[in-house]
Design an enzyme around this catalytic site. Sequence first.
Site, short mmCIF file in Angstrom:
data_model
loop_
_atom_site.label_atom_id
_atom_site.label_comp_id
_atom_site.label_asym_id
_atom_site.label_seq_id
_atom_site.Cartn_x
_atom_site.Cartn_y
_atom_site.Cartn_z
N HIS A 1 9.62 24.90 -30.29
CA HIS A 1 8.69 25.92 -30.65
C HIS A 1 9.04 26.52 -31.87
O HIS A 1 8.22 26.76 -32.66
CB HIS A 1 8.68 27.10 -29.48
CG HIS A 1 7.94 28.17 -29.75
ND1 HIS A 1 8.41 29.18 -30.26
CD2 HIS A 1 6.48 28.53 -29.47
CE1 HIS A 1 7.24 29.99 -30.34
NE2 HIS A 1 6.44 29.44 -29.95
N CYS B 1 -0.30 12.02 -36.53
CA CYS B 1 -0.29 13.23 -36.69
C CYS B 1 1.04 14.22 -36.41
O CYS B 1 1.42 15.24 -36.03
CB CYS B 1 -1.36 14.25 -35.97
SG CYS B 1 -1.53 13.88 -34.24
#
Length: 804
Positions: A427, A757
């Site tokens: 995160h 990606c």
Amino acid sequence: MTVSSDTLRWFDAIRLEDLPLVGGKNASLGELYQALSAQGILVPNGFVLTARAYDDALRDAGAWPALHALLDGLDTTDIALLAQRAAQARQIVYAATDSAPLREAVAGAYRRLEAQYGTGVPVAVRSSATAEDLPTASFAGQHDSFLNIGGAGAVFDACRHCFASLFTDRAIVYRANNGFDHFKTGLSVGVMKLVRADRAASGVVFTLDTESGFRDVVLITGAWGLGENIVQGTIDPDEFYVHKPSFRQGHRAVLRHVLGGKQLTMGLVPDEGGSATRNLPTPEALRARYCLEDDEILNLAGQAMLIEAHYSGRAGHPMPMDIEWAKDADDGRLYIVQARPETVAARKNVAMLESYALKGSGRVLARGRAVGEKIGSGVARIVTSRDDLKFFRPGEVLVAPSTNPDWEAVMKTASAIVTDHGGRTCHAAIIARELGVPAVVGTDAATRVLRSGQAVTVSCAGGESGTVYDGAIPFAVSRVDAGLLPRPRTPVMVNLGNPDLAFRTALMPCAGVGLARMEFIISEAIGIHPMALAHPERLPPEDSARIAARTAASPSPGDYFVRTLAEGVGTIAAAFHPRPVIVRLSDFKTNEYAALIGGQVFEPTEANPMIGFRGAARYAHPAYADGFALECAALARVRGAMGLTNLIVMVPFCRRVEEAERVLAAMREHGLARGRDGLEIYMMCEIPNNVIQIDSFAAEFDGFSIGSNDLTQLTLGVDRDSDLVAFDFDERDPGMLEMLRLAVTGARRNGRKIGICGEAPANDPEIARYLVAIGIDSLSVNPSSLLRTMEIVRQAEENESRAA
């Protein structure tokens, strides 16, 4: 319509060429009135006492020698002497301009305004110096203006005070500091019908984004009452964005609304000779409302674009504009009361990109994985729980064991981020990349080694390894002109989730957005579980109250979600238009969904959310179908009402072909039919079964994007969030390379586009070269990795060409 002379000119007899005679403000008002009224630009009528009138009055009164004696050689740093001389100069000018010819001219002109607008029409009397509002400088605000003046005598007296204000203390200092001769700077006075914005609203329009210099939007700011509060920065105004290309194509939708605090409302109170301004606290009901309706926002945007086009045509090059608007409380119409070239953001060289390098050394305190390529320094702040966030101050270095989604508001203000745990896809790393903040993750011991209050430098400029140094080490920032960089043949795109970074990032030399993360918008801008908005009746009272407060300005809770998500995604799509923007449908895991307001009611507790109820499995499932309908409605609004058909929708974590068929059917039901209005739907290729059955999936989707993080995790059986087995997470493993080859060749065999990606190509040049060799259609990396990846890809293409 009216009689004009060298000393008094009506707006319909003034053009920009008259600037030496009437000053910048009045020349622009005349240009707007004379040239654009017929096209719908509303400008109140008025007249101007010219700089010739000022010069003649001072000459006839013999005032020039006395002014020279006061101002020649004046030391403007001597504050007391400056104030004394300035006051004497103003007295001289005020007396000199009390001439019978000027008085009669003003009285006659005011009577003509009364004939047009009514007896005793209130007017605004504004100064306009010949050194103001030029294309290369803006010296506005140095001279006096007067509002709500009525009667010929009071208007004439206000004009004299305006002339005298050429010699206010601040005007004298400003001219001296900017190289303007006091006696070659003329001043004119404009008199125009007052727009009663004091009882309505007013603001400023820019025909570009003022932070980034991005030119494809109109930015409108506004607040209740008079606009001085916005100019002075004493309030937080409402902000609205309109996308110019879509507007020109006939689409009428506001791209983005930002509700400002509008803490004060500036009104008018009676004063000697007219009115004075007074600030009062804005009532809470008005603070919670936008000061403009959507049709008014679009009206102003259309007027601003006409004005920009007119001024650009005259200049022979693009001319972004800074425009003042005011809403009249009496007739409800929107008026343009000033327009000038924008002189700050318009001069930014948007092609210049930055790189960072340390200019010294220091004791190494910790090492870990580098996120981004920047350097940051500041005072460390140890944060071990949410309770510690209240001690964090903007500009400090956030040091924590790990970070959580509900910390992101604080993370935005950090100069750098350091964590004990986590890898490239944790995160902290993901959010730091989004924010453009340097971060070093997975240091093992940062919270034990560092201490709060300690000055540290966090460097991510040394490749994959990031370093935390003791002390504030100087560093340099170099800038590269992206316009001069050689481009690879293979498109290199960017990953982006934060709409606030969209305009700035769109100026980089990328081919579009390969991954737009919807989760960022849902967690940051919305903060509420979609099902809680679709079914508020199922919520406990505490969550209901929080949601009601957050959605109070919307027609319904669902509309709040749809509009907010559409504006976030739309901002990204507009920033890169017409380049493709691939938005991934929400891909929270159940524990992340549960952290949203109301989420505990709708989410199960799973032992392994990473491979649980996530992605495509949710969309047609009864437990989330109504929430998915809101997601689809938002994306349909972006492509439909907003006209941003460059948006491509991507389905994540789709395990089986039958699951793909169910999701596509649900999307059709909600207005997102593949092929309709050119809509392309892609699938994330991130599960081994996606590669094994690529031929079958290719029949359902228009393209693929390889998610290297999940595909590596599931191919190698490695928990990417586990520090203990992180050493086994390696995209260069032969089995993983074969997975990449099979995915690319399979997509190409079926005539489908395929990109990647993940950050693997940016972190490892060998992987980038391998992908180019097997024919990948595009690569998408984080903005901080874009230039490095472009060069790696270009070199790989050259090597392939030589080998062939």
